[in-house]
Design a protein around this motif. Structure first.
Motif, PDB file in Angstrom:
ATOM      1  N   TRP A 152      49.527  30.516 -26.002  1.00 40.18           N
ATOM      2  CA  TRP A 152      49.294  29.340 -25.164  1.00 40.18           C
ATOM      3  C   TRP A 152      50.160  28.173 -25.599  1.00 40.18           C
ATOM      4  O   TRP A 152      50.619  27.397 -24.763  1.00 40.18           O
ATOM      5  N   ALA A 153      50.369  28.022 -26.902  1.00 41.90           N
ATOM      6  CA  ALA A 153      51.232  26.940 -27.379  1.00 41.90           C
ATOM      7  C   ALA A 153      52.666  27.147 -26.903  1.00 41.90           C
ATOM      8  O   ALA A 153      53.342  26.194 -26.483  1.00 41.90           O
ATOM      9  N   ALA A 154      53.150  28.390 -26.959  1.00 39.10           N
ATOM     10  CA  ALA A 154      54.497  28.685 -26.478  1.00 39.10           C
ATOM     11  C   ALA A 154      54.614  28.408 -24.982  1.00 39.10           C
ATOM     12  O   ALA A 154      55.622  27.847 -24.513  1.00 39.10           O
ATOM     13  N   THR A 155      53.575  28.766 -24.220  1.00 40.47           N
ATOM     14  CA  THR A 155      53.584  28.496 -22.781  1.00 40.47           C
ATOM     15  C   THR A 155      53.646  27.000 -22.507  1.00 40.47           C
ATOM     16  O   THR A 155      54.386  26.543 -21.626  1.00 40.47           O
ATOM     17  N   ALA A 156      52.875  26.226 -23.266  1.00 43.65           N
ATOM     18  CA  ALA A 156      52.861  24.778 -23.079  1.00 43.65           C
ATOM     19  C   ALA A 156      54.224  24.166 -23.402  1.00 43.65           C
ATOM     20  O   ALA A 156      54.711  23.286 -22.672  1.00 43.65           O
ATOM     21  N   LEU A 157      54.859  24.627 -24.471  1.00 41.74           N
ATOM     22  CA  LEU A 157      56.177  24.101 -24.836  1.00 41.74           C
ATOM     23  C   LEU A 157      57.216  24.414 -23.759  1.00 41.74           C
ATOM     24  O   LEU A 157      58.058  23.566 -23.420  1.00 41.74           O
ATOM     25  N   LEU A 158      57.162  25.619 -23.214  1.00 45.21           N
ATOM     26  CA  LEU A 158      58.097  25.986 -22.151  1.00 45.21           C
ATOM     27  C   LEU A 158      57.840  25.168 -20.890  1.00 45.21           C
ATOM     28  O   LEU A 158      58.788  24.780 -20.191  1.00 45.21           O
ATOM     29  N   ALA A 159      56.580  24.891 -20.584  1.00 44.37           N
ATOM     30  CA  ALA A 159      56.253  24.079 -19.410  1.00 44.37           C
ATOM     31  C   ALA A 159      56.793  22.662 -19.559  1.00 44.37           C
ATOM     32  O   ALA A 159      57.345  22.087 -18.608  1.00 44.37           O
ATOM     33  N   VAL A 160      56.654  22.094 -20.757  1.00 44.81           N
ATOM     34  CA  VAL A 160      57.178  20.748 -21.004  1.00 44.81           C
ATOM     35  C   VAL A 160      58.702  20.751 -20.915  1.00 44.81           C
ATOM     36  O   VAL A 160      59.312  19.836 -20.340  1.00 44.81           O
ATOM     37  N   MET A 161      59.319  21.788 -21.466  1.00 38.61           N
ATOM     38  CA  MET A 161      60.775  21.874 -21.432  1.00 38.61           C
ATOM     39  C   MET A 161      61.288  22.002 -20.009  1.00 38.61           C
ATOM     40  O   MET A 161      62.338  21.443 -19.653  1.00 38.61           O
ATOM     41  N   LEU A 162      60.546  22.723 -19.168  1.00 41.23           N
ATOM     42  CA  LEU A 162      60.968  22.943 -17.788  1.00 41.23           C
ATOM     43  C   LEU A 162      61.164  21.622 -17.047  1.00 41.23           C
ATOM     44  O   LEU A 162      62.070  21.509 -16.211  1.00 41.23           O
ATOM     45  N   VAL A 163      60.346  20.643 -17.359  1.00 44.62           N
ATOM     46  CA  VAL A 163      60.448  19.334 -16.699  1.00 44.62           C
ATOM     47  C   VAL A 163      61.800  18.680 -16.964  1.00 44.62           C
ATOM     48  O   VAL A 163      62.315  17.930 -16.126  1.00 44.62           O
ATOM     49  N   MET A 164      62.386  18.992 -18.111  1.00 45.52           N
ATOM     50  CA  MET A 164      63.633  18.330 -18.508  1.00 45.52           C
ATOM     51  C   MET A 164      64.886  19.132 -18.169  1.00 45.52           C
ATOM     52  O   MET A 164      65.994  18.678 -18.428  1.00 45.52           O
ATOM     53  N   ILE A 165      64.737  20.325 -17.628  1.00 42.51           N
ATOM     54  CA  ILE A 165      65.896  21.144 -17.272  1.00 42.51           C
ATOM     55  C   ILE A 165      66.610  20.539 -16.065  1.00 42.51           C
ATOM     56  O   ILE A 165      65.974  20.145 -15.088  1.00 42.51           O
ATOM     57  N   ARG A 166      67.932  20.517 -16.123  1.00 44.06           N
ATOM     58  CA  ARG A 166      68.709  19.843 -15.084  1.00 44.06           C
ATOM     59  C   ARG A 166      69.703  20.763 -14.372  1.00 44.06           C
ATOM     60  O   ARG A 166      70.594  20.274 -13.686  1.00 44.06           O
ATOM     61  N   ASN A 167      69.570  22.072 -14.501  1.00 45.70           N
ATOM     62  CA  ASN A 167      70.439  22.974 -13.733  1.00 45.70           C
ATOM     63  C   ASN A 167      69.663  24.225 -13.345  1.00 45.70           C
ATOM     64  O   ASN A 167      68.643  24.575 -13.955  1.00 45.70           O
ATOM     65  N   ALA A 168      70.138  24.888 -12.293  1.00 43.25           N
ATOM     66  CA  ALA A 168      69.392  25.999 -11.701  1.00 43.25           C
ATOM     67  C   ALA A 168      69.238  27.172 -12.662  1.00 43.25           C
ATOM     68  O   ALA A 168      68.157  27.777 -12.747  1.00 43.25           O
ATOM     69  N   TYR A 169      70.307  27.521 -13.380  1.00 47.84           N
ATOM     70  CA  TYR A 169      70.211  28.649 -14.304  1.00 47.84           C
ATOM     71  C   TYR A 169      69.206  28.352 -15.406  1.00 47.84           C
ATOM     72  O   TYR A 169      68.447  29.237 -15.818  1.00 47.84           O
ATOM     73  N   GLY A 170      69.198  27.121 -15.871  1.00 49.45           N
ATOM     74  CA  GLY A 170      68.227  26.741 -16.891  1.00 49.45           C
ATOM     75  C   GLY A 170      66.806  26.862 -16.392  1.00 49.45           C
ATOM     76  O   GLY A 170      65.923  27.363 -17.098  1.00 49.45           O
ATOM     77  N   VAL A 171      66.555  26.413 -15.156  1.00 48.17           N
ATOM     78  CA  VAL A 171      65.228  26.540 -14.564  1.00 48.17           C
ATOM     79  C   VAL A 171      64.828  28.009 -14.487  1.00 48.17           C
ATOM     80  O   VAL A 171      63.706  28.391 -14.835  1.00 48.17           O
ATOM     81  N   LEU A 172      65.756  28.853 -14.048  1.00 47.67           N
ATOM     82  CA  LEU A 172      65.460  30.279 -13.918  1.00 47.67           C
ATOM     83  C   LEU A 172      65.063  30.895 -15.248  1.00 47.67           C
ATOM     84  O   LEU A 172      64.053  31.613 -15.341  1.00 47.67           O
ATOM     85  N   THR A 173      65.837  30.643 -16.296  1.00 49.64           N
ATOM     86  CA  THR A 173      65.561  31.271 -17.593  1.00 49.64           C
ATOM     87  C   THR A 173      64.243  30.787 -18.183  1.00 49.64           C
ATOM     88  O   THR A 173      63.471  31.580 -18.740  1.00 49.64           O
ATOM     89  N   VAL A 174      63.948  29.511 -18.049  1.00 49.36           N
ATOM     90  CA  VAL A 174      62.701  28.986 -18.606  1.00 49.36           C
ATOM     91  C   VAL A 174      61.501  29.480 -17.804  1.00 49.36           C
ATOM     92  O   VAL A 174      60.454  29.812 -18.371  1.00 49.36           O
ATOM     93  N   VAL A 175      61.645  29.559 -16.479  1.00 56.45           N
ATOM     94  CA  VAL A 175      60.555  30.081 -15.640  1.00 56.45           C
ATOM     95  C   VAL A 175      60.277  31.542 -15.973  1.00 56.45           C
ATOM     96  O   VAL A 175      59.115  31.965 -16.072  1.00 56.45           O
ATOM     97  N   VAL A 176      61.328  32.347 -16.157  1.00 57.48           N
ATOM     98  CA  VAL A 176      61.145  33.757 -16.501  1.00 57.48           C
ATOM     99  C   VAL A 176      60.440  33.885 -17.855  1.00 57.48           C
ATOM    100  O   VAL A 176      59.491  34.670 -18.015  1.00 57.48           O
ATOM    101  N   ALA A 177      60.892  33.102 -18.832  1.00 55.22           N
ATOM    102  CA  ALA A 177      60.271  33.158 -20.153  1.00 55.22           C
ATOM    103  C   ALA A 177      58.823  32.695 -20.100  1.00 55.22           C
ATOM    104  O   ALA A 177      57.924  33.349 -20.644  1.00 55.22           O
TER     105      ALA A 177
END
Length: 240
Positions: free
Chosen positions: A127-152
């Motif tokens: 759950w902690a890893a999921t929360a960190l990825l969710a917070v990081m997703l907000v700061m992603i600024r390109n499509a490939y980055g969004v894709l990789t973080v969403v998949v993870a």
């Protein structure tokens, strides 16, 4: 509805803070073998390194926020490179810690994960890893980055909510082994690139300009953190 929430919230809290049984030793060894299988062979590493880049850039971003800098965005690229941009003084302790966080983040995250697993906190880790990825997703600024973080993040969500305890344990151990072993390889890659004069703007070189300490010593620090984390974290996982 209120009674249902009153019942569900304590149960959710118990799941989060409770402990889970350690997996059998063969599971721990199998997940170690699986992690090495995606870190050691170069063709596979070219793909799996994307996950290490997420941790690398996430480390830059997290430390930037913790030191009072303004995080403006993170980009992840298909060649496994990344860029984290923050605003603040271009010198000083905050900038130094932010620059140093990238190459050390995967290994330190793995070490922290190993400590949680050694304490039986498998659900908390997921759950902690999921929360960190969710917070990081907000700061992603390109499509490939969004894709990789969403998949993870999606992988963590699916395992956390749908998989049984044994699958959750195997997944958690595989992730931590991957961070510990995968964190060792990038400093060696940076060392090889610098030997060919191909990384003049690397984190180590930026730190050298910020601190007037030779880049080679910063590279030694990256090696020391990754190797010590692998040894210490691996010991916790095998003894857990």
């Amino acid at each position: 509805m209120d009674s249902l929430a009153a019942t569900a919230l304590p149960d959710l809290w118990d799941r989060l803070t409770g402990t889970q049984p350690d997996p059998d030793l063969w599971v721990v060894l199998a997940t170690l073998a699986a992690a090495l299988a995606v870190v050691v062979p170069h063709p596979v590493w070219r793909i799996s390194r994307n996950a290490i880049t997420i941790a690398h850039e996430g480390g830059h971003g997290l430390v930037a926020l913790l030191t009072g800098r303004q995080l403006t965005g993170i980009r992840l690229h298909s060649d496994t490179s990344g860029l984290t941009v923050s605003r603040g003084k271009p010198y000083g302790l905050g900038m130094i810690l932010t620059a140093a966080a990238g190459y050390t983040a995967p290994s330190l995250l793995g070490l922290g994960g190993a400590a949680l697993l050694a304490a039986g906190r498998i659900t908390l880790l997921l759950w902690a890893a999921t929360a960190l990825l969710a917070v990081m997703l907000v700061m992603i600024r390109n499509a490939y980055g969004v894709l990789t973080v969403v998949v993870a993040g999606g992988a963590f969500v699916l395992v956390s909510w749908l998989a049984g305890p044994q699958v959750q344990a195997a997944f958690a151990y595989a992730v931590v082994w991957f961070l510990l072993s995968g964190g060792v390889r990038p400093p060696f890659e940076l060392q090889a690139k610098r030997s060919r004069s191909g990384a003049g703007d690397s984190d180590a070189d930026q730190l050298s300009r910020l601190t007037h300490v030779p880049a080679g010593l910063w590279l030694f620090l990256f090696h020391a953190v990754s190797l010590c984390s692998l040894i210490g974290g691996g010991r916790w996982l095998l003894e857990g």
